[in-house]
Design an enzyme around this catalytic site. Structure first.
Site, PDB file in Angstrom:
ATOM      1  N   ASP A 183      -2.151 -15.430  -3.385  1.00 46.61           N
ATOM      2  CA  ASP A 183      -1.704 -14.356  -4.278  1.00 46.61           C
ATOM      3  C   ASP A 183      -0.905 -14.995  -5.416  1.00 46.61           C
ATOM      4  O   ASP A 183      -0.322 -16.070  -5.250  1.00 46.61           O
ATOM      5  CB  ASP A 183      -0.820 -13.354  -3.517  1.00 46.61           C
ATOM      6  CG  ASP A 183      -0.661 -12.030  -4.248  1.00 46.61           C
ATOM      7  OD1 ASP A 183      -1.352 -11.056  -3.882  1.00 46.61           O
ATOM      8  OD2 ASP A 183       0.151 -11.966  -5.202  1.00 46.61           O
ATOM      9  N   GLN A 194       0.860  -1.179   0.000  1.00 48.03           N
ATOM     10  CA  GLN A 194       0.000   0.000   0.000  1.00 48.03           C
ATOM     11  C   GLN A 194       0.900   1.234   0.000  1.00 48.03           C
ATOM     12  O   GLN A 194       1.977   1.218   0.588  1.00 48.03           O
ATOM     13  CB  GLN A 194      -0.931  -0.009   1.221  1.00 48.03           C
ATOM     14  CG  GLN A 194      -1.915  -1.167   1.235  1.00 48.03           C
ATOM     15  CD  GLN A 194      -2.955  -1.108   0.110  1.00 48.03           C
ATOM     16  OE1 GLN A 194      -3.168  -0.062  -0.505  1.00 48.03           O
ATOM     17  NE2 GLN A 194      -3.583  -2.235  -0.175  1.00 48.03           N
ATOM     18  N   CYS A 242      -8.838  -0.151  -5.543  1.00 47.46           N
ATOM     19  CA  CYS A 242      -8.344   1.193  -5.897  1.00 47.46           C
ATOM     20  C   CYS A 242      -9.038   1.668  -7.163  1.00 47.46           C
ATOM     21  O   CYS A 242      -8.587   2.641  -7.776  1.00 47.46           O
ATOM     22  CB  CYS A 242      -6.817   1.166  -6.088  1.00 47.46           C
ATOM     23  SG  CYS A 242      -6.305   0.034  -7.387  1.00 47.46           S
TER      24      CYS A 242
HETATM   25  C1  LIG Z   1      -3.864  -4.260  -4.891  1.00 48.34           C
HETATM   26  S1  LIG Z   1      -2.655  -5.480  -4.512  1.00 48.34           S
HETATM   27  C2  LIG Z   1      -3.208  -5.966  -2.911  1.00 48.34           C
HETATM   28  C3  LIG Z   1      -2.221  -6.721  -2.088  1.00 48.34           C
HETATM   29  C4  LIG Z   1      -2.523  -6.803  -0.584  1.00 48.34           C
HETATM   30  N1  LIG Z   1      -3.901  -7.098  -0.311  1.00 48.34           N
HETATM   31  C5  LIG Z   1      -2.116  -5.517   0.108  1.00 48.34           C
HETATM   32  O1  LIG Z   1      -3.006  -4.757   0.524  1.00 48.34           O
HETATM   33  O2  LIG Z   1      -0.922  -5.259   0.239  1.00 48.34           O
HETATM   34  C6  LIG Z   1      -3.120  -6.739  -5.590  1.00 48.34           C
HETATM   35  C7  LIG Z   1      -2.395  -8.049  -5.420  1.00 48.34           C
HETATM   36  O3  LIG Z   1      -2.894  -8.927  -6.434  1.00 48.34           O
HETATM   37  C8  LIG Z   1      -1.851  -9.762  -6.868  1.00 48.34           C
HETATM   38  N2  LIG Z   1      -2.236 -10.254  -8.192  1.00 48.34           N
HETATM   39  C9  LIG Z   1      -2.246  -9.580  -9.355  1.00 48.34           C
HETATM   40  N3  LIG Z   1      -2.717 -10.361 -10.340  1.00 48.34           N
HETATM   41  C10 LIG Z   1      -3.021 -11.553  -9.771  1.00 48.34           C
HETATM   42  C11 LIG Z   1      -3.568 -12.761 -10.261  1.00 48.34           C
HETATM   43  N4  LIG Z   1      -3.889 -12.893 -11.538  1.00 48.34           N
HETATM   44  N5  LIG Z   1      -3.760 -13.777  -9.412  1.00 48.34           N
HETATM   45  C12 LIG Z   1      -3.438 -13.651  -8.106  1.00 48.34           C
HETATM   46  N6  LIG Z   1      -2.911 -12.529  -7.575  1.00 48.34           N
HETATM   47  C13 LIG Z   1      -2.718 -11.496  -8.404  1.00 48.34           C
HETATM   48  C14 LIG Z   1      -0.613  -8.907  -6.807  1.00 48.34           C
HETATM   49  O4  LIG Z   1       0.537  -9.710  -6.667  1.00 48.34           O
HETATM   50  C15 LIG Z   1      -0.887  -8.032  -5.582  1.00 48.34           C
HETATM   51  O5  LIG Z   1      -0.310  -8.586  -4.438  1.00 48.34           O
END
Ligand SMILES: C[S@@+](CC[C@H](N)C(=O)[O-])C[C@H]1O[C@@H](n2cnc3c(N)ncnc32)[C@H](O)[C@@H]1O
Length: 437
Positions: A320, A273, A394
């Site tokens: 993830d 974040q 977001c």
């Molecule tokens: C907005 S971030 C949120 C991470 C965590 N919840 C945080 O608040 O720090 C989105 C997350 O989705 C993961 N991500 C992106 N594409 C993905 C996919 N196709 N399958 C699984 N995870 C994915 C990224 O690695 C990232 O950690």
């Protein structure tokens, strides 16, 4: 045609005088004119402005603000001296109370568009102004002989680089490093090269990740390692943009961040974040809404929500697609004594979403996807009997789409709380809480 900095040259459009009707989601004043819909950076609703039309934007035209003929009562002077040029902040010219109403309205409009009542959206939760702990600077040297070197943020919708003497949203520790970083990169960035320099402020120092379409080479590598020693930088890593691997250039300490009292070792370039304050607010909103002994945390990253949920006593299944993030979370949970409570899985949730049956034991499902939302995974969540679903997003538009899917499957959207993680910009974070009633 490109100018010296690699940015498109502006065309010479028509000059028009128009009345601004609304403030759009990117912070532009929107006006209808004989030339079509205009998007005017720096203009506010109710203002009469003189503009010059630029290139196409969406179904209309971007327009440059030449003069505010009649200004809105909500107009204020921008707090930052770089506001007019820098692309980081877009809405510093609106008083804070009106700004907050506008930002809350971005979320209310998105959910209303798919049939929810706008009053499901709570007032905007503010976070500290100078809390941004990560930022990416551009370092650019044009190919031309004796061309000036640029180090700063991109201008709005442009590859032009704006040099900064101040930044009101960045953590001061990061801003303090900017002159030294500029001085060393001045010697290292070769002609025609553009490096993206991402800075993250960890609890034990600064973590730098440089992305470029070439290798650092031994001389730059050595100079960066010496720079890390001299400036007490925790780590400098390099990512060749055509390769997925990240290689260390200087590795003095593993950068760590404390999340809910748990020390997490941060892999280079992993999602975090943008501000610690917003992370705290989001964590509190998620843990307050979640209930039950078993929680699924999808798109969990390094455990921003999984760790506070475990600390509150839940058993968490954390998933993830980023193996490095999952590795960091598993290690941190183990070291903190939550190893038995936090089960982790590396999984691509778009290609292989968890099926409703896989989620059957979860009383609460948390999901926090990238900007595109979680359409495929939400179709499965919608088929579960989870008592609660908590969405962190977001992007109000993709959140609204996913919320509609859940509501159509019988979940009730209880409330949406917008969190101002990206102050003075059109970006907003939110937490949506659903229940089966
Ligand atoms: C907005 S971030 C949120 C991470 C965590 N919840 C945080 O608040 O720090 C989105 C997350 O989705 C993961 N991500 C992106 N594409 C993905 C996919 N196709 N399958 C699984 N995870 C994915 C990224 O690695 C990232 O950690």
């Amino acid at each position: 045609m490109l100018d010296m900095t690699g940015s498109p040259m502006l065309d010479n459009g028509n000059e028009l005088t128009v009345t601004v009707d609304a403030l759009g989601p990117r912070g532009d004043g929107i006006a209808d004119s004989e030339a079509g819909r205009l998007y005017i950076a720096g203009a506010l609703p109710g203002e009469i402005v003189r503009v010059r039309t630029l290139g196409k934007r969406g179904g209309g035209l971007a327009a440059k603000l030449l003069e505010v003929c009649t200004s809105a009562p909500e107009r204020v002077g921008p707090s930052c001296r770089h506001f007019a040029a820098c692309g980081g902040c877009t809405v510093q010219h609106l008083d804070m109370a009106s700004y907050r109403v506008w930002k809350q309205g971005l979320v209310a409009t998105a959910v209303a568009r798919v049939g929810f009542k706008p009053d499901v959206v709570a007032p905007l939760v503010a976070t500290v102004t100078d809390g941004r702990r990560r930022a990416t600077f551009a370092a650019f040297r044009p190919r031309a002989k004796r061309a000036k070197f640029f180090f700063g943020f991109h201008a709005r919708a442009s590859r032009h680089v704006v040099e900064l003497e101040q930044c009101l949203i960045l953590r001061p520790e990061l801003m303090e490093l900017v002159p030294q970083l500029r001085a060393i990169l001045l010697d290292l960035v070769p002609p025609g090269a553009r490096w993206d320099v991402s800075m993250t402020l960890a609890d034990n120092g600064i973590d730098l990740l440089i992305a470029a379409n070439h290798d650092p080479g031994p001389d730059a590598g050595k100079a960066l390692a010496m720079f890390a020693d001299a400036q007490d930088i925790a780590r400098i890593a390099w990512r060749h943009t055509q390769q997925s691997e990240v290689e260390p250039v200087a590795f003095r300490q593993v950068p760590v961040l404390e999340i809910s009292g748990v020390s997490v070792e941060i892999p280079p370039g992993v999602f975090l974040q943008a501000s610690a304050d917003a992370e705290r607010v989001l964590g509190e909103l998620v843990t307050a809404a979640a209930g039950g002994a078993r929680v699924a945390d999808l798109y969990c990253g390094v455990g921003t929500f999984a760790l506070p949920l475990a600390a509150a006593g839940a058993n968490v299944i954390a998933v993830d697609g980023d193996a490095a993030a999952i590795g960091a979370l598993a290690r941190a949970a183990g070291m903190a004594g939550f190893g038995g409570q936090v089960e982790t899985e590396v999984r691509d949730l778009v290609r292989r979403p968890l099926a409703a049956a896989d989620l059957a034991g979860a009383e609460t499902i948390v999901f926090d996807p990238p900007r595109g939302g979680a359409q495929v995974q939400v179709a499965e969540i919608a088929q579960t009997n989870a008592a609660r679903v908590v969405a962190v997003s977001c992007n109000p538009t993709t959140f609204a789409r996913d919320a509609r899917t859940l509501a159509d499957a019988g979940f009730t959207l209880q409330r949406v709380t917008p969190v101002d993680q990206f102050i003075w910009s059109g970006h907003v974070e939110l937490v949506g809480v659903f229940s089966r009633l």
